[in-house]
Design an enzyme around this catalytic site. Structure first.
Site, PDB file in Angstrom:
ATOM      1  N   LYS A 115       0.817  -1.222  -0.114  1.00 13.43           N
ATOM      2  CA  LYS A 115       0.073  -0.182  -0.080  1.00 13.43           C
ATOM      3  C   LYS A 115       1.012   1.155   0.177  1.00 13.43           C
ATOM      4  CE  LYS A 115      -4.599  -1.307   1.987  1.00 13.43           C
ATOM      5  NZ  LYS A 115      -5.178  -2.141   1.158  1.00 13.43           N
ATOM      6  N   LYS A 203      -4.110 -10.262  -6.760  1.00 19.75           N
ATOM      7  CA  LYS A 203      -5.537 -10.556  -6.308  1.00 19.75           C
ATOM      8  C   LYS A 203      -6.172  -9.184  -6.775  1.00 19.75           C
ATOM      9  CE  LYS A 203      -5.885  -8.409  -1.656  1.00 19.75           C
ATOM     10  NZ  LYS A 203      -7.301  -7.615  -2.073  1.00 19.75           N
ATOM     11  N   LYS A 206     -10.465  -4.002  -4.311  1.00 21.83           N
ATOM     12  CA  LYS A 206     -11.257  -2.993  -4.590  1.00 21.83           C
ATOM     13  C   LYS A 206     -10.701  -1.467  -4.968  1.00 21.83           C
ATOM     14  CE  LYS A 206     -13.058  -2.887   0.180  1.00 21.83           C
ATOM     15  NZ  LYS A 206     -11.720  -2.458   0.715  1.00 21.83           N
TER      16      LYS A 206
HETATM   17  P1  ATP Z   1      -8.107  -2.520  -0.835  1.00 25.51           P
HETATM   18  O1  ATP Z   1      -7.702  -2.538  -2.103  1.00 25.51           O
HETATM   19  O2  ATP Z   1      -9.047  -1.332  -0.185  1.00 25.51           O
HETATM   20  O3  ATP Z   1      -7.226  -3.362   0.416  1.00 25.51           O
HETATM   21  P2  ATP Z   1      -9.612  -5.324  -0.800  1.00 25.51           P
HETATM   22  O4  ATP Z   1     -10.395  -5.565  -1.743  1.00 25.51           O
HETATM   23  O5  ATP Z   1      -8.032  -5.747  -0.658  1.00 25.51           O
HETATM   24  O6  ATP Z   1      -9.561  -3.776  -0.831  1.00 25.51           O
HETATM   25  P3  ATP Z   1      -9.788  -5.248   2.236  1.00 25.51           P
HETATM   26  O7  ATP Z   1     -10.955  -4.265   2.641  1.00 25.51           O
HETATM   27  O8  ATP Z   1      -8.364  -5.089   2.223  1.00 25.51           O
HETATM   28  O9  ATP Z   1     -10.156  -5.580   0.751  1.00 25.51           O
HETATM   29  O10 ATP Z   1     -10.409  -6.957   2.632  1.00 25.51           O
HETATM   30  C1  ATP Z   1     -11.616  -7.425   3.176  1.00 25.51           C
HETATM   31  C2  ATP Z   1     -11.674  -8.604   3.042  1.00 25.51           C
HETATM   32  O11 ATP Z   1     -11.811  -9.322   1.935  1.00 25.51           O
HETATM   33  C3  ATP Z   1     -10.425  -9.272   3.815  1.00 25.51           C
HETATM   34  O12 ATP Z   1     -11.025 -10.279   4.726  1.00 25.51           O
HETATM   35  C4  ATP Z   1      -9.436  -9.836   2.701  1.00 25.51           C
HETATM   36  O13 ATP Z   1      -8.943 -11.026   3.167  1.00 25.51           O
HETATM   37  C5  ATP Z   1     -10.611 -10.311   1.738  1.00 25.51           C
HETATM   38  N1  ATP Z   1     -10.207 -10.155   0.447  1.00 25.51           N
HETATM   39  C6  ATP Z   1      -9.939  -8.977  -0.292  1.00 25.51           C
HETATM   40  N2  ATP Z   1      -9.424  -9.195  -1.542  1.00 25.51           N
HETATM   41  C7  ATP Z   1      -9.937 -10.635  -1.685  1.00 25.51           C
HETATM   42  C8  ATP Z   1      -9.649 -11.496  -2.507  1.00 25.51           C
HETATM   43  N3  ATP Z   1      -9.164 -11.094  -4.042  1.00 25.51           N
HETATM   44  N4  ATP Z   1      -9.959 -12.701  -2.610  1.00 25.51           N
HETATM   45  C9  ATP Z   1     -10.331 -13.200  -1.521  1.00 25.51           C
HETATM   46  N5  ATP Z   1     -10.531 -12.442  -0.208  1.00 25.51           N
HETATM   47  C10 ATP Z   1     -10.301 -11.160  -0.457  1.00 25.51           C
HETATM   48 MG    MG Z   2      -6.738  -5.312   1.143  1.00 21.55          MG
END
Ligand code: ATP
Ligand code: MG
Length: 336
Positions: A115, A203, A206
């Site tokens: 990040k 991965k 969002k």
């Molecule tokens: P950001 O880019 O803001 O970090 P993110 O999509 O990674 O967003 P988080 O808020 O970091 O989402 O994580 C929310 C939850 O979703 C966590 O439990 C994380 O492990 C899960 N998660 C995030 N991305 C994935 C993915 N691609 N596959 C499975 N689980 C995910």
């Molecule tokens: Mg994340």
């Protein structure tokens, strides 16, 4: 009673990755175990502001809880829904844990490295949020924290902080289960990691800017289907599950298994020998668009009032539990 705890940052609409990797497994676990465990589902709104909020934070917070309800969460007296910032003990314990954590271990967090990469200056919150996350968990003596694979390192950090604190100040915290046990408890042997549709070695996130990289839960079902159809694959011409060699195809197989609730191995067998990627894409695209359509219909039926009702009782419970734990900690470190 042991506690299961989970939270999803609510800084924007969630992705299919969040849904399949975090929301749906949590809802299944909660429904399965809420007779024998306390189930804490919180909105980590303090975590939301470590980066820019997309849209209206208040709306995002309410929508996050609606997601759980639309995903089928059943509410009973053991299920507690609360907002992190409405329970001040989270911030207070975070500071105390800051004084236990080291720069070395915190700097090693991959999420922090990812990040902060490429940012001219990175805010301290991005560095510190794993410690706040440890506070979120330890305040409630949570044992199981169902999360996606990208968060496992933070669970290990939480365990280390809890053990170090207990060693120095007495047995105050319950040490959460090891990640291997977490995974076993969740029933997802390798964790779930949905890939970025355009760059499947990463991965799905969002916060990724490219629209076609991710499927958002509010995407028009047809638009989502198109994104699947244009997902990056490879030129090998074999449908095989191999996350390293064929991440794009493997991602589609994974998504198919999760949305149909069929074991991955069975999905893999079904497609063995098929060479036309288009067939797989079409099947997954249809599945995802149907899933989204049904999900969005359920979501629209949940009122804001329902969510605020849940916050009211959940925050009363959370404040009671968290305040009592914080007082124990404050006494242990001689602040009280
Ligand atoms: P950001 O880019 O803001 O970090 P993110 O999509 O990674 O967003 P988080 O808020 O970091 O989402 O994580 C929310 C939850 O979703 C966590 O439990 C994380 O492990 C899960 N998660 C995030 N991305 C994935 C993915 N691609 N596959 C499975 N689980 C995910
Ligand atoms: Mg994340």
């Amino acid at each position: 009673m042991k506690t299961i705890l989970t939270g999803i940052r609510s800084n924007s609409v969630l992705t299919l990755g969040n849904y399949l990797g975090a929301l749906l497994p949590m809802v299944r676990l909660a429904n399965q175990h809420s007779g024998e465990y306390q189930v804490n589902i919180f909105v980590p709104d303090l975590h939301s502001i470590i980066s820019d909020v997309d849209g209206d934070l208040q709306e995002n917070i309410v929508r996050t809880i609606k997601y759980y309800l639309a995903a089928g969460l059943k509410i009973n007296e053991n299920v507690h829904i609360y907002r992190q910032s409405y329970v001040p003990a989270h911030s207070e314990l975070c500071w105390i844990l800051d004084c236990v954590a080291t720069m070395g271990e915190t700097s090693r967090m991959i999420q922090y490295k990812e990040k902060s990469k490429g940012q001219e200056s990175c805010n301290v919150g991005i560095f510190n949020y794993p410690i706040l996350m440890a506070a979120d968990i330890l305040l409630y003596d949570a044992t199981y924290i169902p999360l996606g694979e990208d968060q496992f390192q933070h669970i290990e950090l939480t365990r280390n902080l809890a053990m170090r604190f207990n060693h120095k100040f007495g047995e105050i915290f319950t040490v959460p289960a090891k990640t291997a046990e977490q995974v076993e408890f969740m029933g997802v042997p390798d964790g779930i990691r949905i890939r970025d549709l355009l760059n499947p070695e990463k991965k799905m996130s969002k916060s990724t800017v490219a629209e076609n990289s991710k499927i958002m839960l509010d995407d028009e079902p047809e638009k989502a289907a198109k994104k699947i159809m244009s997902a990056t694959t490879d030129s090998i011409g074999k449908i095989k599950f191999d996350m390293w060699g064929q991440p794009g195809i493997s991602n589609l197989l994974q998504i198919e298994a999760l949305i149909t609730d069929v074991p991955l191995q069975d999905v893999i067998s079904t497609w063995a020998g098929v060479t036309r990627y288009g067939d797989l894409k079409k099947k997954v695209a249809e599945g995802v668009s149907t899933m989204l359509e049904e999900f969005q219909t359920r979501l629209a039926e949940i009122s804001n009032e329902r969510v605020f009702e849940l916050f009211e009782s959940g925050e009363k419970y959370a404040n009671e539990v968290a305040k009592a734990k914080l007082l124990e900690v404050q006494k242990a470190v001689q602040l009280r």
